[in-house]
Design a protein around this motif. Structure first.
Motif, mmCIF file in Angstrom:
data_model
loop_
_atom_site.group_PDB
_atom_site.id
_atom_site.type_symbol
_atom_site.label_atom_id
_atom_site.label_comp_id
_atom_site.label_asym_id
_atom_site.label_seq_id
_atom_site.Cartn_x
_atom_site.Cartn_y
_atom_site.Cartn_z
ATOM 1 N N TYR A 1 0.841 -1.199 0.000
ATOM 2 C CA TYR A 1 0.000 0.000 0.000
ATOM 3 C C TYR A 1 0.875 1.248 0.000
ATOM 4 C CZ TYR A 1 0.925 1.111 4.952
ATOM 5 O OH TYR A 1 1.514 1.465 6.128
ATOM 6 N N CYS A 2 0.270 2.337 -0.432
ATOM 7 C CA CYS A 2 0.886 3.643 -0.300
ATOM 8 C C CYS A 2 -0.175 4.601 0.230
ATOM 9 C CB CYS A 2 1.463 4.141 -1.627
ATOM 10 S SG CYS A 2 0.225 4.506 -2.903
ATOM 11 N N ASN B 1 9.515 -2.155 -8.766
ATOM 12 C CA ASN B 1 8.849 -1.018 -8.124
ATOM 13 C C ASN B 1 7.614 -0.532 -8.884
ATOM 14 O OD1 ASN B 1 8.827 0.676 -5.805
ATOM 15 N ND2 ASN B 1 9.578 2.390 -7.034
ATOM 16 N N ILE B 2 7.046 -1.396 -9.737
ATOM 17 C CA ILE B 2 5.819 -1.073 -10.478
ATOM 18 C C ILE B 2 4.638 -1.728 -9.765
ATOM 19 C CG2 ILE B 2 4.555 -1.377 -12.645
ATOM 20 C CD1 ILE B 2 7.257 -1.313 -14.072
ATOM 21 N N TYR B 3 3.577 -0.947 -9.563
ATOM 22 C CA TYR B 3 2.403 -1.440 -8.847
ATOM 23 C C TYR B 3 1.123 -0.998 -9.542
ATOM 24 C CZ TYR B 3 5.683 -2.279 -5.016
ATOM 25 O OH TYR B 3 6.733 -2.724 -4.259
ATOM 26 N N TYR B 4 0.119 -1.885 -9.522
ATOM 27 C CA TYR B 4 -1.224 -1.535 -9.984
ATOM 28 C C TYR B 4 -2.053 -1.115 -8.775
ATOM 29 C CZ TYR B 4 -0.078 -4.081 -14.318
ATOM 30 O OH TYR B 4 0.497 -4.513 -15.482
ATOM 31 N N VAL B 5 -2.789 -0.039 -8.918
ATOM 32 C CA VAL B 5 -3.677 0.423 -7.855
ATOM 33 C C VAL B 5 -4.991 -0.348 -7.959
ATOM 34 C CG1 VAL B 5 -4.892 2.393 -6.855
ATOM 35 C CG2 VAL B 5 -2.638 2.725 -7.910
ATOM 36 N N LEU B 6 -5.354 -1.069 -6.902
ATOM 37 C CA LEU B 6 -6.584 -1.854 -6.912
ATOM 38 C C LEU B 6 -7.766 -1.086 -6.326
ATOM 39 C CD1 LEU B 6 -5.288 -5.404 -5.886
ATOM 40 C CD2 LEU B 6 -5.468 -4.365 -8.155
ATOM 41 N N GLY B 7 -7.503 -0.200 -5.404
ATOM 42 C CA GLY B 7 -8.576 0.563 -4.765
ATOM 43 C C GLY B 7 -8.040 1.224 -3.504
ATOM 44 N N TYR C 1 -2.044 -5.023 7.595
ATOM 45 C CA TYR C 1 -2.110 -6.254 6.806
ATOM 46 C C TYR C 1 -1.127 -6.241 5.635
ATOM 47 C CZ TYR C 1 -6.339 -8.226 8.969
ATOM 48 O OH TYR C 1 -7.233 -8.797 9.836
ATOM 49 N N PHE C 2 -0.651 -5.071 5.263
ATOM 50 C CA PHE C 2 0.112 -4.921 4.027
ATOM 51 C C PHE C 2 1.450 -4.226 4.274
ATOM 52 C CE2 PHE C 2 -4.504 -4.266 3.352
ATOM 53 C CZ PHE C 2 -4.788 -5.527 2.809
ATOM 54 N N THR C 3 2.295 -4.204 3.268
ATOM 55 C CA THR C 3 3.616 -3.595 3.365
ATOM 56 C C THR C 3 3.628 -2.257 2.624
ATOM 57 O OG1 THR C 3 4.659 -5.789 3.420
ATOM 58 C CG2 THR C 3 6.071 -3.917 2.884
ATOM 59 N N GLU C 4 4.047 -1.230 3.327
ATOM 60 C CA GLU C 4 4.074 0.099 2.703
ATOM 61 C C GLU C 4 5.264 0.219 1.761
ATOM 62 O OE1 GLU C 4 3.569 4.819 3.932
ATOM 63 O OE2 GLU C 4 4.249 3.369 5.445
ATOM 64 N N VAL C 5 5.068 0.905 0.647
ATOM 65 C CA VAL C 5 6.147 1.158 -0.311
ATOM 66 C C VAL C 5 6.319 2.662 -0.480
ATOM 67 C CG1 VAL C 5 5.916 -1.013 -1.547
ATOM 68 C CG2 VAL C 5 4.527 0.933 -2.248
ATOM 69 N N ASP C 6 7.558 3.058 -0.693
ATOM 70 C CA ASP C 6 7.876 4.468 -0.900
ATOM 71 C C ASP C 6 8.168 4.731 -2.368
ATOM 72 O OD1 ASP C 6 7.714 5.166 1.846
ATOM 73 O OD2 ASP C 6 9.716 4.310 2.170
ATOM 74 N N SER C 7 7.645 5.818 -2.881
ATOM 75 C CA SER C 7 7.907 6.266 -4.259
ATOM 76 C C SER C 7 7.658 5.175 -5.297
ATOM 77 C CB SER C 7 9.343 6.786 -4.378
ATOM 78 O OG SER C 7 9.589 7.810 -3.435
ATOM 79 N N PRO C 8 6.510 4.498 -5.234
ATOM 80 C CA PRO C 8 6.223 3.465 -6.234
ATOM 81 C C PRO C 8 5.870 4.082 -7.589
ATOM 82 C CG PRO C 8 4.304 3.816 -4.867
ATOM 83 C CD PRO C 8 5.392 4.668 -4.281
ATOM 84 N N ILE C 9 6.102 3.303 -8.635
ATOM 85 C CA ILE C 9 5.630 3.674 -9.976
ATOM 86 C C ILE C 9 4.237 3.064 -10.118
ATOM 87 C CG2 ILE C 9 6.039 3.471 -12.455
ATOM 88 C CD1 ILE C 9 9.017 3.023 -11.756
ATOM 89 N N LEU C 10 3.222 3.920 -10.206
ATOM 90 C CA LEU C 10 1.848 3.454 -10.138
ATOM 91 C C LEU C 10 1.150 3.464 -11.491
ATOM 92 C CD1 LEU C 10 0.617 5.306 -6.902
ATOM 93 C CD2 LEU C 10 1.527 2.977 -7.098
#
Length: 256
Positions: free
Chosen positions: A173-174, A189-195, A204-213
């Motif tokens: 998450y971010c 470092n590429i992520y899809y935004v689900l909601g 429940y999740f791991t935070e990421v910094d400066s992701p490519i969304l």
């Protein structure tokens, strides 16, 4: 059946352990996976909406095909999403997939049925009477300022069950302006935004910094024009069933 294949359709809560194990075994064999009963129990037995329909195709005592209509309600409507379908290699081309689908469709006549087929399976769906519901296209997120408006909210119960407690996927998450966004990693470092979701469940999740969304939109994007990749959502609507106002969010896809 005259070809020797016998079909049995059951509610997931009515399956005995041997049937659950056979389902997992065929799925692993066809897709070269190593799932276990924990995966089956999470997805089907612990489902927050209730029972799914499971079709097993038998040749004698051997399960050679599986098909599930997975309970995954939409906007308060009783809904199922076909998924986890597999036919053992030497039994393909005998109509087992179509027969299993028709059996499950008959059992779910009062429900809304939708799916996210890939390009290979889409023609088979259309041949069986499914209709295109919408297309979704990936677009890069250049500014997080519009994320809240463009991201659907994931209900707490669904978030925890489907994503927080998943035994097979890990999610990230971010945060932006106090909002948390659920992310599906694609590598480098590429992520899809689900909601977006309630920040109290960040743990429940791991935070990421400066992701490519990348986010999903229903309008064609430059990414699609270059790579020709899109997600197709189909639905199976019956006579006197008007489900045009149901908006199917991308995070309902079984593949996430």
């Amino acid at each position: 059946m005259k070809d020797g294949i016998v079909y049995e359709c059951k509610l997931s809560s009515n399956l005995i352990d041997k049937e659950k194990d056979s389902f997992v075994k065929v799925f692993n064999e066809v897709f070269n996976l190593d799932y276990n009963r924990d995966w089956f129990n999470w997805k089907y037995m612990d489902n927050i909406y209730g029972d799914s329909y499971i079709v097993l195709a038998y040749d004698g005592d051997k399960v050679v095909g599986i098909r599930s209509f997975w309970r995954n309600d939409m906007d308060g409507f009783l809904s199922y999403q076909p998924c986890d379908t597999a036919v053992v290699k030497e039994y393909r081309g005998r109509g087992i997939f179509s027969k299993m689908s028709l059996i499950a469709l008959e059992k779910t006549k009062e429900a809304f049925i939708y799916n996210f087929p890939n390009e290979n399976s889409l023609p088979g769906y259309l041949k069986l009477g499914w209709k295109i519901n919408k297309y979704c296209y990936l677009k890069p997120v250049f500014t997080k300022g519009k994320l809240k408006k463009e991201s659907k909210y994931i209900d707490d119960d669904y978030l925890i069950w489907k994503f927080g407690k998943s035994p097979i996927n890990k999610y990230h998450y971010c945060q932006k302006d106090g909002e948390s966004y659920l992310l599906y990693g694609r590598g480098k470092n590429i992520y899809y935004v689900l909601g977006r979701f309630n920040s109290k469940y960040n743990f429940y999740f791991t935070e990421v910094d400066s992701p490519i969304l990348f986010n999903y939109t229903t309008e064609e994007t430059i990414v699609y024009k270059i790579f020709k990749n899109k997600t197709t959502i189909v639905s199976f609507e019956r006579e006197n069933q008007d489900m045009k106002n149901i908006d199917i969010p991308i995070f309902k896809g079984d593949f996430f």
